[in-house]
Design an enzyme around this catalytic site. Structure first.
Site, PDB file in Angstrom:
ATOM      1  N   ARG A   1      86.632  82.504  41.101  1.00  0.00           N
ATOM      2  CA  ARG A   1      85.325  81.871  41.033  1.00  0.00           C
ATOM      3  C   ARG A   1      85.380  80.440  40.520  1.00  0.00           C
ATOM      4  NH1 ARG A   1      84.579  86.983  40.975  1.00  0.00           N
ATOM      5  NH2 ARG A   1      86.421  86.895  39.690  1.00  0.00           N
ATOM      6  N   THR A   2      86.069  80.232  39.408  1.00  0.00           N
ATOM      7  CA  THR A   2      85.996  78.918  38.769  1.00  0.00           C
ATOM      8  C   THR A   2      86.591  77.848  39.679  1.00  0.00           C
ATOM      9  OG1 THR A   2      86.145  80.017  36.632  1.00  0.00           O
ATOM     10  CG2 THR A   2      86.524  77.642  36.658  1.00  0.00           C
TER      11      THR A   2
ATOM     12  N   LYS B   1     109.578  72.457  36.132  1.00  0.00           N
ATOM     13  CA  LYS B   1     110.816  71.672  35.917  1.00  0.00           C
ATOM     14  C   LYS B   1     110.915  71.160  34.489  1.00  0.00           C
ATOM     15  CE  LYS B   1     110.627  69.797  40.602  1.00  0.00           C
ATOM     16  NZ  LYS B   1     110.380  68.550  41.364  1.00  0.00           N
TER      17      LYS B   1
ATOM     18  N   ARG C   1      92.727  74.625  34.111  1.00  0.00           N
ATOM     19  CA  ARG C   1      92.764  75.918  33.418  1.00  0.00           C
ATOM     20  C   ARG C   1      94.180  76.142  32.931  1.00  0.00           C
ATOM     21  NH1 ARG C   1      90.363  81.570  35.485  1.00  0.00           N
ATOM     22  NH2 ARG C   1      88.525  80.504  34.680  1.00  0.00           N
TER      23      ARG C   1
ATOM     24  N   HIS D   1      85.552  78.312  27.488  1.00  0.00           N
ATOM     25  CA  HIS D   1      85.287  78.173  28.923  1.00  0.00           C
ATOM     26  C   HIS D   1      83.880  77.576  29.045  1.00  0.00           C
ATOM     27  CE1 HIS D   1      85.445  78.805  33.114  1.00  0.00           C
ATOM     28  NE2 HIS D   1      85.775  80.076  33.173  1.00  0.00           N
TER      29      HIS D   1
HETATM   30  C1  NCD Z   1      86.558  84.624  33.035  1.00  0.00           C
HETATM   31  C2  NCD Z   1      87.731  83.824  32.491  1.00  0.00           C
HETATM   32  O1  NCD Z   1      88.600  83.395  33.252  1.00  0.00           O
HETATM   33  O2  NCD Z   1      87.710  83.603  31.288  1.00  0.00           O
HETATM   34  N1  NCD Z   1      86.470  84.525  34.428  1.00  0.00           N
HETATM   35  C3  NCD Z   1      85.747  83.489  34.956  1.00  0.00           C
HETATM   36  O3  NCD Z   1      86.083  82.338  34.820  1.00  0.00           O
HETATM   37  N2  NCD Z   1      84.619  83.787  35.612  1.00  0.00           N
HETATM   38  C4  NCD Z   1      86.504  86.018  32.532  1.00  0.00           C
HETATM   39  C5  NCD Z   1      87.695  86.918  32.716  1.00  0.00           C
HETATM   40  O4  NCD Z   1      88.728  86.535  33.258  1.00  0.00           O
HETATM   41  O5  NCD Z   1      87.580  88.066  32.294  1.00  0.00           O
END
Ligand code: NCD
Length: 308
Positions: A55-56, A85, A106, A134
């Site tokens: 999703r993100t 590397k 991320r 997040h």
């Molecule tokens: C979440 C995350 O990555 O922190 N997912 C997301 O970004 N929608 C929640 C999760 O992974 O459980």
């Protein structure tokens, strides 16, 4: 209005800034219906993901595409970027900043987006850093609460599941604390209770919260049940602890029957087994609408950061 540059933690946002983002997100719903716009044409966004995501990453990429911008993507940066590397994060960021106008990152370690922001001449957006934060998820969560419940003040919310490792609930606490009179119920298995830093922050900001065990007792009192996944990847070899935590709190028809008619169930997704798919068709199951809202909120953020 305060200017945004890097987006590293939820504490950066205030009510005015959020109102602005949410109003723009609402406009973005229209923009998407009319097949997008070109306001970010010739702008480039890089997504640098060292941890899995659906999703993100895709909603950020879709957001950039819908606004006419270009996208550079590394979906498995841990293996396929020069990190494999031995390149430092700082060097990678300095280089990628020369190719893109904004970096969405991320990472599996908490605190990395701050490190990236410290050396980046272009905005860095934290798309999840280990069990840290997040912030863009929390923004889309607040937007969803506003859309579903109709207000952001006086919200009663139960945060359920892995509150120790879940970064979304941590960021969400910081944002809720900005509004009037929230009431937070933390409902977590013993091994993954909410950490002290967040509880101290809430106390300092006079936010009411309680730790509860019985979800059935809490459910009738709240506007939002915010379920989360037990974060298996953070348990390492503590398999027994993971197994203990998993399956303790499940949202199913019986729980829904205890909830108010005008309340909602949210979840950042992905879910494993903590929400019974049987309830997906209930109008109070808001998690897929929540995921869609991610697109509009991220379009709004990109527009704001890139000054268009
Ligand atoms: C979440 C995350 O990555 O922190 N997912 C997301 O970004 N929608 C929640 C999760 O992974 O459980």
């Amino acid at each position: 209005m305060s200017r945004l540059f890097h987006v590293v933690e939820a504490q950066q946002f205030n009510v005015e800034l959020m109102a602005n983002i949410f109003a723009t997100a609402r406009e973005m719903e229209q923009v998407v219906q009319h097949y997008g716009s070109n306001i970010l044409s010739r702008r480039v966004m890089a997504t640098l993901f060292y941890e899995p995501s659906t999703r993100t990453r895709l909603s950020f990429e879709s957001a950039m595409c819908r606004l006419g911008g270009g996208v550079l993507t590394t979906e498995n940066a841990r293996e396929f970027s020069s990190a494999a590397k031995g390149e430092t994060l700082e060097d990678t960021i300095r280089v990628v900043a020369g190719y893109a106008d904004v970096i969405v990152m991320r990472h599996y370690e908490s605190g990395t987006s701050k490190r990236a922001a410290a050396v980046s001449p272009v905005p860095v957006i934290n798309a999840g850093d280990g069990s840290g934060q997040h912030p863009t998820q929390a923004l889309l969560d607040m937007y969803t609460i506003q859309r579903e419940i109709g207000r952001l003040d006086d919200i009663g919310i139960a945060m359920v599941g892995d509150l120790a490792n879940g970064r979304t609930v941590r960021s969400l606490c910081y944002l809720l604390a900005k509004y009037r009179n929230p009431m937070i119920y933390f409902v977590a298995p013993q091994v993954v209770r909410m950490k002290d830093d967040i509880k101290e922050y809430l106390r300092r900001h006079h936010v009411s919260f309680v730790e509860a065990e019985d979800l059935y007792e809490v459910a009738p009192k709240v506007d939002v049940v915010y379920q989360t996944r037990i974060q298996k990847e953070r348990f390492g070899d503590r398999i027994t602890e993971y197994e203990q935590a998993r399956g303790q709190y499940i949202i199913n028809r019986a729980l829904l029957d205890c909830m108010k008619k005008e309340s909602v169930v949210m979840h950042p997704l992905p879910r494993v087994d903590e929400i019974d798919p049987d309830i997906d068709s209930d109008p109070r199951a808001a998690y897929f609408r929540q995921a869609h809202n991610g697109l509009y909120v991220r379009m709004a953020l990109l527009r704001m950061l890139l000054g268009a």
